[in-house]
Structures are given as structure tokens and as C-alpha cells.
Enzyme design. Structure first.
Site, short mmCIF file in Angstrom:
data_model
loop_
_atom_site.label_atom_id
_atom_site.label_comp_id
_atom_site.label_asym_id
_atom_site.label_seq_id
_atom_site.Cartn_x
_atom_site.Cartn_y
_atom_site.Cartn_z
N ASN A 65 0.85 -1.19 0.00
CA ASN A 65 0.00 0.00 0.00
C ASN A 65 0.89 1.25 0.00
OD1 ASN A 65 -1.88 1.99 0.44
ND2 ASN A 65 -2.67 1.14 2.37
N PHE A 66 0.81 2.03 -1.04
CA PHE A 66 1.66 3.22 -1.16
C PHE A 66 1.13 4.39 -0.33
CE2 PHE A 66 3.87 2.42 -5.56
CZ PHE A 66 4.30 1.19 -5.12
N LYS A 67 -0.11 4.26 0.16
CA LYS A 67 -0.76 5.34 0.93
C LYS A 67 -0.54 6.67 0.20
CE LYS A 67 -0.75 2.66 5.14
NZ LYS A 67 -0.80 2.63 6.58
N HIS A 102 -10.09 0.63 4.13
CA HIS A 102 -8.85 0.70 4.90
C HIS A 102 -9.10 1.50 6.18
CE1 HIS A 102 -4.73 1.67 6.05
NE2 HIS A 102 -4.39 0.59 5.36
N GLU A 155 -6.24 -5.87 9.78
CA GLU A 155 -5.14 -5.01 10.23
C GLU A 155 -5.55 -4.29 11.51
OE1 GLU A 155 -2.69 -3.39 6.54
OE2 GLU A 155 -4.51 -2.23 6.84
N ILE A 164 -0.70 -0.40 12.96
CA ILE A 164 -0.37 0.16 11.65
C ILE A 164 0.73 1.22 11.81
CG2 ILE A 164 -1.24 1.64 9.78
CD1 ILE A 164 -3.86 0.11 9.89
N GLY A 167 2.45 -3.41 10.63
CA GLY A 167 3.77 -3.62 11.23
C GLY A 167 4.62 -4.68 10.55
N ALA A 207 2.95 -1.52 4.25
CA ALA A 207 3.27 -0.20 3.69
C ALA A 207 4.63 0.30 4.16
CB ALA A 207 2.17 0.80 4.07
N SER A 208 4.69 0.90 5.36
CA SER A 208 5.86 1.69 5.75
C SER A 208 7.16 0.91 5.78
CB SER A 208 5.61 2.36 7.10
OG SER A 208 5.28 1.40 8.09
O1 13P Z 1 -1.95 0.06 6.72
C1 13P Z 1 -1.20 -0.80 6.34
C2 13P Z 1 -1.29 -1.40 5.00
O2 13P Z 1 -2.49 -1.10 4.41
C3 13P Z 1 -0.11 -1.28 7.20
O3 13P Z 1 0.80 -0.26 7.31
P1 13P Z 1 2.25 -0.58 7.88
O4 13P Z 1 2.81 -1.72 7.07
O5 13P Z 1 3.00 0.69 7.69
O6 13P Z 1 2.08 -0.96 9.32
#
Ligand code: 13P
Length: 262
Positions: free
Chosen positions: A47-49, A131, A179, A184, A219, A240-241
Site C-alpha cells: 500500500n503506497f498510501k 482501509h 489489520e 499500523i 507492522g 506499507a511503511s
Molecule cells: O496500513 C497498512 C497497509 O495497508 C499497514 O501499514 P504498515 O505496514 O506501515 O504498518
């Protein structure tokens, strides 16, 4: 957010894309989804957010890293990008490109909405829905899933706990992705910090609608986190992160993918 609306999903709208074809082959082996009795290709959804490191030209760069990395593993990597980046990325990489959200509306007077038909026309083959950072009500989730079916794109419905997973599964999306919001962006992997939410979601989905796939996220960043998620019965991860914000995105992705069984 899931509310108390017990709307039913529309029937007879069949999604028909690559994801769905893969899922049909799983169904062909008798709805058995538990590893390792059925070979299911691990799914990684990045997820690139709205991270700057994954917007515009940077989004394309990261998508190319994903495209290169996936060839070395038995994995499907999809990137969930901002709507304005879908066309740029889908025209330049071969991996699946997802939207991060679609509204449950069709053509017409819906200013500002993102339609499933438009993201598909731009090259997306699927989308996230609900989400934690873009919550919807149950009736809206159902409408979004129906719009995805009508457009022929896959739907991954995000959930925040087992009861929400149960509600989402009953709407028959292609996947649910559980999630816990508190994990997150924390760097603390759900597969280690809260394994019960993953096993509970897998159990709930199996009982309600075995054709729905289960992913987990929050995470996740290391290979061992992914491996733990698979061992808990998840078919893959949404993350994502850990990759997007890594100093070396390629190295971070390779570390993650090292958790896949060969
Ligand atoms: O929200 C997320 C993926 O959609 C999870 O985010 P992280 O991987 O940064 O914890």
C-alpha cells in the site's frame, strides 16, 4: 467502519480478472484453503498510501522494484497506489495495480467520487476497500464490492478485528485483510504481536465463506513477519511503511520476500 446495516451483497455479478482466475483454481480443489494442503501463491500487497516516497515518479520507481523482485519468488506482488498514479504505473509495469479505495457509485452525478469503472479504465485490476485510514459503513462496503464486481476488478476489504472480518466475509469480497489499527505504522508485526486476530479471522472466513482469501497486515516488514503470517493461515500480507519508507526499498523488499517458502 462496519455498522449494523445487514445489507446483502448483490448476486450474479462475477468478477473476471487474473486474481479471480487464480481463486477459481483454488475452488477447483474443493474449497480447501489451509496451507500446506493446497498450493496457494503468496500474495503481497504494498500500500503506497500518500507517502512522498511512493507518489508520482517515486511510485513508478518503487513499482519497478516490486516487478523485478517478484520474479525471484513464488509470489504475486500488487501495488495499491493513489488514484492519479494508476495509469502511469499500470502502463509501465506488468504487476497488478490496485486502487486504494473506490466508492459504491456508478456513472452520473457523483462529483469527487472514485468509480470502479474509472480505476479499471486507468489500468487497475483491483482495489482496497475500507482501509482503516478510509473507513466505510457496511452498506457502503457492500456497494463498493458490487461496483467492483460490475467493473470486473478484485476487492480486498480491510477489517480491524475478527467480528468485522466476519461481517466483511459475508459480503464475499475476493479477500479480507485484517489489520489492527494500533499496529499500523508501528513496526510491530501483527503476526507476532496479535496472532489471534489472524487465526481468528482465518477461522471466521473459513466458516462463513471459504472462497474469500485472508491477508493480514500492520507492522509487517521482515521475512520472518511474513513467514509467521503464512504459518497462521494467512495467504499473504498487506503492508506499507516497512518497505515504502525504508532507506533501501529494494533491500527491504528482498528481506520481506525471503520469508516465502521456496
Ligand atoms: O496500513 C497498512 C497497509 O495497508 C499497514 O501499514 P504498515 O505496514 O506501515 O504498518
Amino acid at each position: 467502519m462496519v455498522d449494523e446495516d445487514h445489507s446483502r451483497p448483490s448476486k450474479n455479478l462475477a468478477p473476471i480478472d487474473g486474481d479471480q482466475a487464480a481463486r477459481s483454481s483454488k475452488l477447483a480443489v474443493g474449497h480447501r484453503r489451509l496451507r500446506p494442503s493446497v498450493m496457494i501463491m503468496t500474495k503481497v500487497v504494498l500500500n503506497f498510501k500518500t507517502y512522498s516516497e511512493a507518489t508520482g515518479a517515486e511510485a513508478l520507481k518503487l513499482s519497478r522494484i516490486c516487478e523485478e523482485a517478484k520474479d525471484q519468488y513464488d509470489v504475486e506482488i500488487a501495488v495499491a497506489v493513489q488514484a492519479p498514479d494508476i495509469r502511469l504505473i499500470s502502463e509501465n509495469v506488468s504487476i497488478p495495480v490496485y486502487a486504494q479505495h473506490v466508492d459504491g457509485v456508478g456513472f452520473g452525478g457523483f462529483t469527487g467520487s472514485i468509480t470502479a469503472a474509472a480505476v479499471k479504465a486507468a489500468g487497475a485490476t483491483g482495489t482496497l476497500i475500507n482501509h482503516s485510514e478510509r473507513r466505510l459503513r457496511l452498506a457502503e462496503i457492500e456497494a463498493s464490492i458490487s461496483a467492483c464486481r460490475a467493473a470486473g476488478i478484485s476487492a480486498i476489504v480491510c477489517t480491524n478485528n475478527v467480528p468485522t472480518t466476519r461481517a466483511a466475509a459475508s459480503l464475499k469480497p475476493d479477500y479480507v485483510a485484517v489489520e489492527p489499527p494500533e499496529l499500523i505504522g508501528s513496526g510491530i508485526p501483527v503476526s507476532k504481536a496479535d496472532p489471534g486476530i489472524v487465526t481468528g479471522s482465518v477461522e471466521a472466513v473459513k466458516r462463513i465463506e471459504p472462497s474469500v482469501g485472508v491477508l493480514c497486515g500492520a507492522g509487517i516488514s521482515r521475512g520472518e513477519d511474513l513467514r509467521a503470517a503464512l504459518d497462521l493461515g494467512s495467504e499473504g500480507v498487506l503492508l506499507a511503511s516497512g518497505i515504502v519508507k525504508a532507506k533501501d526499498q529494494k533491500a527491504a523488499l528482498e528481506d520481506l520476500l525471503s520469508g516465502i517458502r521456496r
